[in-house]
Design a protein around this motif. Sequence first.
Motif, PDB file in Angstrom:
ATOM      1  N   ALA A  58       0.841  -1.224  -0.060  1.00 48.92           N
ATOM      2  CA  ALA A  58       0.090  -0.177   0.033  1.00 48.92           C
ATOM      3  C   ALA A  58       0.851   1.372   0.061  1.00 48.92           C
ATOM      4  N   GLY A  59       1.951   1.201   0.721  1.00 48.64           N
ATOM      5  CA  GLY A  59       2.928   2.385   0.824  1.00 48.64           C
ATOM      6  C   GLY A  59       3.901   2.456  -0.164  1.00 48.64           C
ATOM      7  N   GLY A  60       4.336   1.524  -0.504  1.00 48.59           N
ATOM      8  CA  GLY A  60       5.720   1.506  -1.683  1.00 48.59           C
ATOM      9  C   GLY A  60       6.911   1.180  -1.106  1.00 48.59           C
ATOM     10  N   GLU A  61       7.843   1.853  -1.903  1.00 42.82           N
ATOM     11  CA  GLU A  61       9.126   1.387  -1.312  1.00 42.82           C
ATOM     12  C   GLU A  61       9.691   1.969   0.164  1.00 42.82           C
ATOM     13  N   HIS A  62       9.162   3.172   0.428  1.00 40.11           N
ATOM     14  CA  HIS A  62       9.584   3.590   1.700  1.00 40.11           C
ATOM     15  C   HIS A  62       8.645   3.448   2.692  1.00 40.11           C
ATOM     16  N   THR A  63       8.196   2.108   2.859  1.00 38.89           N
ATOM     17  CA  THR A  63       7.147   1.858   3.798  1.00 38.89           C
ATOM     18  C   THR A  63       7.432   0.576   4.598  1.00 38.89           C
ATOM     19  N   HIS A  64       7.699   0.749   6.149  1.00 38.76           N
ATOM     20  CA  HIS A  64       7.976  -0.307   6.975  1.00 38.76           C
ATOM     21  C   HIS A  64       6.849  -0.786   7.720  1.00 38.76           C
ATOM     22  N   PRO A  65       6.565  -1.860   7.492  1.00 34.33           N
ATOM     23  CA  PRO A  65       5.451  -2.299   8.652  1.00 34.33           C
ATOM     24  C   PRO A  65       6.110  -2.862   9.832  1.00 34.33           C
ATOM     25  N   VAL A  66       5.575  -2.508  11.029  1.00 30.12           N
ATOM     26  CA  VAL A  66       6.071  -2.787  12.336  1.00 30.12           C
ATOM     27  C   VAL A  66       5.226  -3.843  13.045  1.00 30.12           C
ATOM     28  N   LEU A  67       5.625  -4.788  13.440  1.00 28.70           N
ATOM     29  CA  LEU A  67       4.850  -6.091  14.105  1.00 28.70           C
ATOM     30  C   LEU A  67       4.967  -5.578  15.514  1.00 28.70           C
ATOM     31  N   THR A  68       3.870  -5.309  15.990  1.00 33.41           N
ATOM     32  CA  THR A  68       3.700  -4.789  17.668  1.00 33.41           C
ATOM     33  C   THR A  68       4.185  -5.747  18.324  1.00 33.41           C
ATOM     34  N   ARG A  69       3.865  -7.063  18.361  1.00 36.94           N
ATOM     35  CA  ARG A  69       4.301  -8.248  19.224  1.00 36.94           C
ATOM     36  C   ARG A  69       6.023  -8.241  18.899  1.00 36.94           C
ATOM     37  N   GLU A  70       6.409  -8.357  17.985  1.00 35.75           N
ATOM     38  CA  GLU A  70       7.855  -8.306  17.579  1.00 35.75           C
ATOM     39  C   GLU A  70       8.632  -7.447  18.064  1.00 35.75           C
ATOM     40  N   LEU A  71       8.144  -6.049  18.043  1.00 31.19           N
ATOM     41  CA  LEU A  71       8.656  -4.918  18.343  1.00 31.19           C
ATOM     42  C   LEU A  71       8.929  -5.059  20.285  1.00 31.19           C
ATOM     43  N   LEU A  72       7.672  -5.301  20.698  1.00 26.08           N
ATOM     44  CA  LEU A  72       7.558  -5.535  22.335  1.00 26.08           C
ATOM     45  C   LEU A  72       8.402  -6.703  22.701  1.00 26.08           C
ATOM     46  N   GLY A  73       8.423  -7.719  21.905  1.00 25.75           N
ATOM     47  CA  GLY A  73       9.534  -8.764  22.292  1.00 25.75           C
ATOM     48  C   GLY A  73      11.071  -8.451  22.285  1.00 25.75           C
ATOM     49  N   LEU A  74      11.225  -7.653  21.095  1.00 28.39           N
ATOM     50  CA  LEU A  74      12.597  -7.278  21.144  1.00 28.39           C
ATOM     51  C   LEU A  74      12.980  -6.115  22.443  1.00 28.39           C
ATOM     52  N   ILE A  75      12.024  -5.442  22.748  1.00 26.51           N
ATOM     53  CA  ILE A  75      12.063  -4.325  23.774  1.00 26.51           C
ATOM     54  C   ILE A  75      12.378  -5.218  25.161  1.00 26.51           C
ATOM     55  N   MET A  76      11.464  -6.029  25.518  1.00 25.77           N
ATOM     56  CA  MET A  76      11.479  -6.844  26.506  1.00 25.77           C
ATOM     57  C   MET A  76      12.771  -7.578  26.665  1.00 25.77           C
ATOM     58  N   ALA A  77      13.349  -8.143  25.549  1.00 28.83           N
ATOM     59  CA  ALA A  77      14.637  -8.790  25.606  1.00 28.83           C
ATOM     60  C   ALA A  77      15.597  -7.837  25.849  1.00 28.83           C
ATOM     61  N   ASN A  78      15.714  -6.769  25.440  1.00 28.05           N
ATOM     62  CA  ASN A  78      16.717  -5.923  25.620  1.00 28.05           C
ATOM     63  C   ASN A  78      16.418  -5.477  27.184  1.00 28.05           C
ATOM     64  N   LEU A  79      15.426  -5.312  27.935  1.00 25.77           N
ATOM     65  CA  LEU A  79      15.473  -4.878  29.223  1.00 25.77           C
ATOM     66  C   LEU A  79      15.733  -6.128  30.044  1.00 25.77           C
ATOM     67  N   ALA A  80      15.687  -7.414  29.619  1.00 23.02           N
ATOM     68  CA  ALA A  80      16.179  -8.499  30.470  1.00 23.02           C
ATOM     69  C   ALA A  80      17.478  -8.845  30.443  1.00 23.02           C
ATOM     70  N   ILE A  81      18.189  -8.096  29.406  1.00 26.30           N
ATOM     71  CA  ILE A  81      19.562  -8.492  29.121  1.00 26.30           C
ATOM     72  C   ILE A  81      20.185  -7.229  29.694  1.00 26.30           C
ATOM     73  N   PHE A  82      19.814  -6.074  29.562  1.00 26.55           N
ATOM     74  CA  PHE A  82      20.312  -4.655  29.873  1.00 26.55           C
ATOM     75  C   PHE A  82      19.371  -3.815  30.756  1.00 26.55           C
ATOM     76  N   PRO A  83      19.201  -4.084  32.142  1.00 28.85           N
ATOM     77  CA  PRO A  83      18.189  -3.733  32.877  1.00 28.85           C
ATOM     78  C   PRO A  83      18.178  -2.114  33.000  1.00 28.85           C
ATOM     79  N   GLY A  84      19.583  -1.674  32.886  1.00 33.22           N
ATOM     80  CA  GLY A  84      19.621  -0.205  32.920  1.00 33.22           C
ATOM     81  C   GLY A  84      19.143   0.750  31.641  1.00 33.22           C
ATOM     82  N   SER A  85      18.808  -0.092  30.582  1.00 33.26           N
ATOM     83  CA  SER A  85      18.296   0.478  29.501  1.00 33.26           C
ATOM     84  C   SER A  85      16.947   1.083  29.533  1.00 33.26           C
ATOM     85  N   LYS A  86      16.298   0.780  30.477  1.00 33.50           N
ATOM     86  CA  LYS A  86      14.793   1.094  30.783  1.00 33.50           C
ATOM     87  C   LYS A  86      14.730   2.730  30.869  1.00 33.50           C
TER      88      LYS A  86
END
Length: 121
Positions: A58-86
């Motif tokens: 729908a958006g063409g070349e400069h369009t990036h879908p963001v999967l909510t669950r994937e993004l939240l999973g990456l943030i949660m993993a980052n917080l688990a590995i680097f607690p100070g990153s919160k």
Amino acid sequence: MRVDADKARRVLVLKNAAEHVTDAQVVSTVLTVRQLNPHCTIYGEVRRAENAAAVRFAGGEHTHPVLTRELLGLIMANLAIFPGSKALLAELLSSRGQEIYSCVFGEMMLAGHATPNRSQV
């Protein structure tokens, strides 16, 4: 919410959970934004991975879908590995008057012959 999508460099299409916005509505909004502004970069939030291709199409070349669950999973993993990153993530993701700058590095810059082109995000 009204925005100047025709003038924006980047557009975030986010869901409102209270209104039960579907992926199809996000695709429709991405189409509208792209018609108003053929050159901006669009990020569209989708819940289901199989709808990511529809957002990209729908958006063409400069369009990036963001999967909510994937993004939240990456943030949660980052917080688990680097607690100070919160605190860092909270600051970067807030709108308390802080500015984020992007820096574009070209070949000349990487070779040490130029200075970065800084643009406010």
